[in-house]
Design a protein around this motif. Structure first.
Motif, short mmCIF file in Angstrom:
data_model
loop_
_atom_site.label_atom_id
_atom_site.label_comp_id
_atom_site.label_asym_id
_atom_site.label_seq_id
_atom_site.Cartn_x
_atom_site.Cartn_y
_atom_site.Cartn_z
N HIS A 111 33.58 53.14 33.65
CA HIS A 111 34.85 53.01 34.34
C HIS A 111 34.94 51.64 34.99
CE1 HIS A 111 35.96 57.28 33.91
NE2 HIS A 111 34.65 57.45 33.87
N ASP A 112 36.05 50.97 34.79
CA ASP A 112 36.29 49.64 35.37
C ASP A 112 36.59 49.78 36.86
OD1 ASP A 112 36.88 47.02 35.79
OD2 ASP A 112 38.72 46.98 34.59
N MET A 116 31.45 47.69 36.83
CA MET A 116 31.73 49.01 36.23
C MET A 116 30.88 50.10 36.87
SD MET A 116 31.81 48.00 32.18
CE MET A 116 30.18 47.27 32.13
N GLU A 147 30.80 43.42 30.19
CA GLU A 147 32.11 43.35 29.54
C GLU A 147 32.67 44.76 29.36
OE1 GLU A 147 32.01 41.15 25.90
OE2 GLU A 147 34.13 41.50 25.45
N PHE A 148 33.89 44.97 29.86
CA PHE A 148 34.54 46.26 29.72
C PHE A 148 35.28 46.25 28.39
CE2 PHE A 148 37.72 49.54 30.70
CZ PHE A 148 36.87 50.54 31.12
N GLU A 149 34.55 46.54 27.31
CA GLU A 149 35.11 46.47 25.95
C GLU A 149 34.82 47.78 25.25
OE1 GLU A 149 35.50 46.20 21.93
OE2 GLU A 149 33.44 45.75 22.54
N MET A 163 37.22 47.12 38.82
CA MET A 163 37.88 45.90 39.30
C MET A 163 39.15 46.17 40.09
SD MET A 163 35.66 43.66 38.62
CE MET A 163 36.44 42.07 38.89
N THR A 213 27.89 37.84 30.74
CA THR A 213 27.61 39.22 30.31
C THR A 213 26.39 39.32 29.40
OG1 THR A 213 29.20 38.92 28.52
CG2 THR A 213 30.01 39.96 30.52
N GLN A 271 33.23 39.22 32.70
CA GLN A 271 32.52 40.17 33.57
C GLN A 271 33.46 41.11 34.32
OE1 GLN A 271 30.14 37.24 35.87
NE2 GLN A 271 28.37 38.47 35.26
N SER A 272 33.13 42.40 34.27
CA SER A 272 33.78 43.41 35.12
C SER A 272 32.69 44.21 35.82
CB SER A 272 34.61 44.39 34.28
OG SER A 272 35.74 43.75 33.75
#
Lengths: 145, 145, 145
Positions: free
Chosen positions: C19-20, C126, C54-56, C22, A46, C123-124
């Protein structure tokens, strides 16, 4: 038609650094036995990115200067409040590296013809390290006949 | 499943200019005989980029204004010290064009269904010329059945 | 080797939102029956983008702050003169959203191995909503064996 997966592994440079992926990609192509089709290159991190551009020493310095000015590491970022997040205490304060990675992009796709990548004279596929040094991996998929 | 490679060749506009690649891509799809799969579009130059967005005259002016403000051509760039580099003396001073190309990205991949690109109503695949005018090439790979 | 096309549909958040994708991509992979190859993900709109990061939660706030500073919605953009354009009178004034979409990019390609996306731990994939809320569509092509 077939697909041949590979990984390129490398130890990256300090802070922002650019690495030429062409030798590793050429090796993946040779290993695959595929001569016509295309190649996908996807970063596995990332705080790295993939780009296609000129691998020229002075331009690489310009990239560092530009990204540091565009996304200053010292600015205030919520992601850098490590103690507010559900993560290990020793996480690096690298929000600026994530933002640069998003802008630069994580994958590229390149044509393959007669065993050679279909690229212009000055083009190289490169990994951008944005928070180095680290051990990094890049996924390469060679697709075709 | 098969892969059909093509090139789109075009003479680009002055400085920063955007060019609609849809007619050339549709021609490549028609020529391929492939109706379902996907299409990869990859720039062959280090001072061009590929993007998918709205091909609208006034927005194209906004792109020029934005990129010129974000990466001023008159700033100091090491890549523009032509005499310090191992290259022909008449190389253009175009570090800003390289930086814009890296940010915008060199490839995109688009689905193909029943002979049509899978794109929204306002989406066009475009070439960004970032250091024109020049003679340019774009590689298109049509993949599928 | 085969290709399995899918769409992910979602109602997005307000303004800039991430928005994720995955869960939707994993569903597309499962439905396809394909376990080795790759996946292409392409946005269907001119004011959305695709990225891998990163979906954070706190990083998502940093993205909003950064993009709003980089491309201020209140700046002067020609595309926002709705009455000068050949379009419906109620078009939104969203030039800044288009510019962000161009920078971030509309597609990514990700390897697929043993039924799993070849991605790093953080990693996602998005969707960036850049002018929400809206009903949005993302095209996913699963390719391989």
């Amino acid at each position: 038609m077939k697909i041949s997966p590979s990984f390129i592994e490398l130890e990256t440079g300090n802070g922002i650094a650019l690495h030429d992926l062409m030798p590793g990609i050429r090796e993946a192509v040779a290993k695959s036995g595929i001569t016509n089709g295309f190649v996908t290159v996807t970063s596995q991190h990332t705080t790295t990115a993939i780009a296609i551009n000129e691998f020229e020493e002075r331009l690489l310095e310009d990239v560092k200067t530009f990204l540091t000015r565009l996304i200053p590491p010292g600015d205030r970022y919520l992601h850098n409040d490590i103690d507010m997040r559900d993560c290990p205490e020793d996480e690096p304060e690298n929000a600026h590296s994530h933002l640069a990675a998003m802008l630069l992009g994580s994958s590229e796709v390149i044509g393959l013809s007669a065993g050679e990548l279909v690229l212009g004279q000055y083009q190289s596929v490169m990994l951008y390290e944005l928070d180095g040094p680290r051990q990094r991996k890049v996924n390469v998929q060679v697709v075709g006949e």
